[in-house]
Design a protein around this motif. Structure first.
Motif, PDB file in Angstrom:
ATOM      1  N   PRO A  58       0.720  -1.307   0.031  1.00 47.63           N
ATOM      2  CA  PRO A  58       0.015  -0.049   0.224  1.00 47.63           C
ATOM      3  C   PRO A  58       0.947   1.511   0.085  1.00 47.63           C
ATOM      4  CG  PRO A  58       0.278  -0.861   2.273  1.00 47.63           C
ATOM      5  CD  PRO A  58       0.627  -1.942   1.227  1.00 47.63           C
ATOM      6  N   ALA A  59       0.457   2.299  -0.576  1.00 46.58           N
ATOM      7  CA  ALA A  59       1.063   3.760  -0.586  1.00 46.58           C
ATOM      8  C   ALA A  59       1.027   4.188   0.825  1.00 46.58           C
ATOM      9  CB  ALA A  59       0.415   4.613  -1.456  1.00 46.58           C
ATOM     10  N   PRO A  60       1.745   5.386   0.986  1.00 47.77           N
ATOM     11  CA  PRO A  60       1.776   5.806   2.433  1.00 47.77           C
ATOM     12  C   PRO A  60       0.158   6.467   2.557  1.00 47.77           C
ATOM     13  CG  PRO A  60       3.702   6.270   1.493  1.00 47.77           C
ATOM     14  CD  PRO A  60       2.888   5.500   0.498  1.00 47.77           C
ATOM     15  N   THR A  61      -0.340   6.918   1.750  1.00 45.22           N
ATOM     16  CA  THR A  61      -1.697   7.643   1.871  1.00 45.22           C
ATOM     17  C   THR A  61      -2.742   6.319   2.248  1.00 45.22           C
ATOM     18  OG1 THR A  61      -1.598   7.384  -0.757  1.00 45.22           O
ATOM     19  CG2 THR A  61      -1.071   9.347   0.181  1.00 45.22           C
ATOM     20  N   ASP A  62      -2.446   5.273   1.839  1.00 45.88           N
ATOM     21  CA  ASP A  62      -3.479   4.173   2.044  1.00 45.88           C
ATOM     22  C   ASP A  62      -3.217   3.947   3.596  1.00 45.88           C
ATOM     23  OD1 ASP A  62      -4.244   3.992  -0.530  1.00 45.88           O
ATOM     24  OD2 ASP A  62      -2.802   2.746  -1.261  1.00 45.88           O
ATOM     25  N   VAL A  63      -1.867   3.854   3.873  1.00 46.63           N
ATOM     26  CA  VAL A  63      -1.534   3.477   5.414  1.00 46.63           C
ATOM     27  C   VAL A  63      -2.289   4.429   6.128  1.00 46.63           C
ATOM     28  CG1 VAL A  63       0.289   3.063   7.109  1.00 46.63           C
ATOM     29  CG2 VAL A  63       0.263   1.895   4.686  1.00 46.63           C
ATOM     30  N   ALA A  64      -1.846   5.812   5.876  1.00 41.09           N
ATOM     31  CA  ALA A  64      -2.696   6.694   6.624  1.00 41.09           C
ATOM     32  C   ALA A  64      -4.212   6.673   6.835  1.00 41.09           C
ATOM     33  CB  ALA A  64      -2.115   8.094   6.083  1.00 41.09           C
ATOM     34  N   GLY A  65      -4.573   6.613   5.552  1.00 44.94           N
ATOM     35  CA  GLY A  65      -6.308   6.077   5.830  1.00 44.94           C
ATOM     36  C   GLY A  65      -6.595   5.039   6.630  1.00 44.94           C
ATOM     37  N   ALA A  66      -5.828   3.973   6.473  1.00 42.60           N
ATOM     38  CA  ALA A  66      -6.201   2.783   7.586  1.00 42.60           C
ATOM     39  C   ALA A  66      -5.718   3.229   9.011  1.00 42.60           C
ATOM     40  CB  ALA A  66      -5.192   1.671   7.185  1.00 42.60           C
ATOM     41  N   LEU A  67      -4.792   4.018   9.032  1.00 43.30           N
ATOM     42  CA  LEU A  67      -4.559   4.418  10.500  1.00 43.30           C
ATOM     43  C   LEU A  67      -5.649   5.317  11.183  1.00 43.30           C
ATOM     44  CD1 LEU A  67      -0.745   5.657  10.474  1.00 43.30           C
ATOM     45  CD2 LEU A  67      -1.997   4.000  12.157  1.00 43.30           C
ATOM     46  N   MET A 232      -3.244  -9.951   7.869  1.00 41.34           N
ATOM     47  CA  MET A 232      -2.568 -10.692   6.716  1.00 41.34           C
ATOM     48  C   MET A 232      -3.570 -11.688   6.139  1.00 41.34           C
ATOM     49  SD  MET A 232       0.723 -13.247   7.138  1.00 41.34           S
ATOM     50  CE  MET A 232      -0.072 -14.287   8.167  1.00 41.34           C
ATOM     51  N   PHE A 233      -4.124 -12.521   6.902  1.00 42.78           N
ATOM     52  CA  PHE A 233      -5.230 -13.504   6.619  1.00 42.78           C
ATOM     53  C   PHE A 233      -6.368 -12.963   5.525  1.00 42.78           C
ATOM     54  CE2 PHE A 233      -3.929 -16.312  10.183  1.00 42.78           C
ATOM     55  CZ  PHE A 233      -2.949 -16.964   9.230  1.00 42.78           C
ATOM     56  N   ASP A 234      -6.671 -11.596   6.109  1.00 45.30           N
ATOM     57  CA  ASP A 234      -7.754 -10.760   5.159  1.00 45.30           C
ATOM     58  C   ASP A 234      -7.328  -9.991   4.107  1.00 45.30           C
ATOM     59  OD1 ASP A 234      -9.568 -11.837   7.061  1.00 45.30           O
ATOM     60  OD2 ASP A 234      -9.554  -9.706   8.490  1.00 45.30           O
ATOM     61  N   ALA A 237      -3.624  -5.089   3.446  1.00 46.42           N
ATOM     62  CA  ALA A 237      -2.326  -4.855   3.579  1.00 46.42           C
ATOM     63  C   ALA A 237      -2.386  -3.345   4.336  1.00 46.42           C
ATOM     64  CB  ALA A 237      -1.649  -4.749   2.317  1.00 46.42           C
ATOM     65  N   PRO A 238      -3.016  -2.374   4.081  1.00 48.76           N
ATOM     66  CA  PRO A 238      -3.066  -1.045   4.723  1.00 48.76           C
ATOM     67  C   PRO A 238      -3.168  -1.279   6.153  1.00 48.76           C
ATOM     68  CG  PRO A 238      -4.473  -0.805   2.726  1.00 48.76           C
ATOM     69  CD  PRO A 238      -4.300  -2.209   2.653  1.00 48.76           C
ATOM     70  N   ARG A 239      -4.141  -2.094   6.632  1.00 49.15           N
ATOM     71  CA  ARG A 239      -4.170  -2.160   7.779  1.00 49.15           C
ATOM     72  C   ARG A 239      -2.992  -3.014   8.513  1.00 49.15           C
ATOM     73  NH1 ARG A 239      -8.936  -5.929  10.285  1.00 49.15           N
ATOM     74  NH2 ARG A 239     -10.355  -4.095   9.579  1.00 49.15           N
ATOM     75  N   LEU A 240      -2.510  -4.006   7.913  1.00 49.78           N
ATOM     76  CA  LEU A 240      -1.307  -4.624   8.324  1.00 49.78           C
ATOM     77  C   LEU A 240      -0.110  -3.831   8.539  1.00 49.78           C
ATOM     78  CD1 LEU A 240       0.332  -7.395   8.505  1.00 49.78           C
ATOM     79  CD2 LEU A 240       0.708  -7.162   5.949  1.00 49.78           C
ATOM     80  N   PHE A 241       0.063  -2.797   7.674  1.00 48.01           N
ATOM     81  CA  PHE A 241       1.244  -1.747   7.742  1.00 48.01           C
ATOM     82  C   PHE A 241       1.062  -0.654   8.965  1.00 48.01           C
ATOM     83  CE2 PHE A 241       2.645  -3.338   3.639  1.00 48.01           C
ATOM     84  CZ  PHE A 241       3.930  -3.047   3.536  1.00 48.01           C
ATOM     85  N   ALA A 242      -0.351  -0.471   9.098  1.00 53.22           N
ATOM     86  CA  ALA A 242      -0.812   0.452  10.025  1.00 53.22           C
ATOM     87  C   ALA A 242      -0.559  -0.320  11.506  1.00 53.22           C
ATOM     88  CB  ALA A 242      -2.386   0.805   9.914  1.00 53.22           C
ATOM     89  N   THR A 243      -0.726  -1.545  11.574  1.00 57.83           N
ATOM     90  CA  THR A 243      -0.738  -2.229  12.676  1.00 57.83           C
ATOM     91  C   THR A 243       1.059  -2.195  12.953  1.00 57.83           C
ATOM     92  OG1 THR A 243      -2.370  -3.597  12.126  1.00 57.83           O
ATOM     93  CG2 THR A 243      -1.128  -4.404  13.959  1.00 57.83           C
TER      94      THR A 243
END
Length: 274
Positions: A58-67, A232-234, A237-243
């Motif tokens: 995921p892009a940093p923007t996607d990770v920020a959105g997940a956060l 990971m099982f779901d 990826a954005p939530r994975l990186f946020a975690t």
């Protein structure tokens, strides 16, 4: 007299300002922020230009959105992990300090049990975790013990070295003054060991978070480790990186707290003290 009082009143001010970050620290923080910003920009450009799917990287923007979207979930998962890591940190370092003291004052105990400590350290923690789960169950206990095991060895090694890194002239002086072993420990050895101990604590405070997460991988229904596996099982990826970022924030916060405690406790120059 009024001038003298004003001088006495103003004297503590340099001590207050001395606890604030100096120019070197501010420059280091600025360079770190700059390097992180450039990394994020480069990451965003690579993902965008090459069209990398978000379920892969995921892009940093996607990770920020997940956060932003999953912040309550991340905070809820962080609470048990912080609890396990903190209790493991206390347990592992307390036992390590007690064992280090016994090693310093009893050579036989050191010769018997130092190899055992090394043996335990060489066993991969992922191999010990299932055994601890079988013995201690699926509660919080195995996670605490795993975190404690990770903290134990660095603190033990550094503490033993610190307790023995004493100026021989100081020991001779205490001998001349007929000081007891307890007095030598409280007045000489512990001050000599504090820089070594805090160096080990700064390592173990980050490692204990890893130990708690590994324990949660083996068996848990809450925590950062559980949320990592679930994401990971779901294929989220954005939530994975946020975690992962949440776990890093926990470790960095612990490191900062120990560093501040070190600055507050050690108010002398360790190099000059040697």
């Amino acid at each position: 007299m009024s001038v003298d009082r004003s001088i006495e009143t103003a004297a503590p001010l340099p001590r207050i300002w001395s606890i604030l970050p100096g120019p070197e620290v501010m420059r280091a923080l600025g360079m770190a922020v700059l390097g992180l910003s450039l990394t994020l920009v480069l990451w965003q450009l690579v993902v965008t230009l090459f069209g990398v799917p978000s379920y892969l990287v995921p892009a940093p923007t996607d990770v920020a959105g997940a956060l932003s979207r999953d912040l309550p979930l991340l905070v809820e998962a962080a609470v048990p992990t912080i609890t396990e890591a903190f209790l493991g940190f206390l347990l592992g370092n307390t036992v390590a300090l007690l064992v280090a003291v016994s090693f310093v004052y009893n050579k036989v105990i050191e010769e018997m049990f130092y190899p055992v400590a090394i043996l335990v350290k060489t066993i991969p923690i992922v191999a010990i975790a299932p055994v601890l789960k079988i013995i201690l169950g699926n509660g919080i206990e195995p996670k605490i013990v795993i975190a404690a095991l990770i903290c134990f060895f660095p603190t033990l090694v550094n503490s033993v070295r610190g307790f023995r890194a004493v100026n021989p002239q100081l020991l001779e002086l205490m001998h001349v003054l007929s000081a007891s072993k307890t007095e030598v420990f409280l007045r000489i050895r512990i001050y000599s060991a504090l820089p070594y101990i805090f160096s080990a604590l700064k390592i173990s405070v980050t490692m204990c978070v890893l130990g708690a997460i590994v324990g949660e991988w083996i068996g848990a229904n809450q925590g950062i480790g559980y949320l990592l596996l679930q994401s990971m099982f779901d294929f989220n990826a954005p939530r994975l990186f946020a975690t992962i970022l949440t776990a890093s924030v926990i470790a960095i916060t612990g490191f900062a707290i120990v560093s501040m405690l070190e600055k507050w406790v050690i108010r002398w120059d360790p190099g000059a003290a040697m």
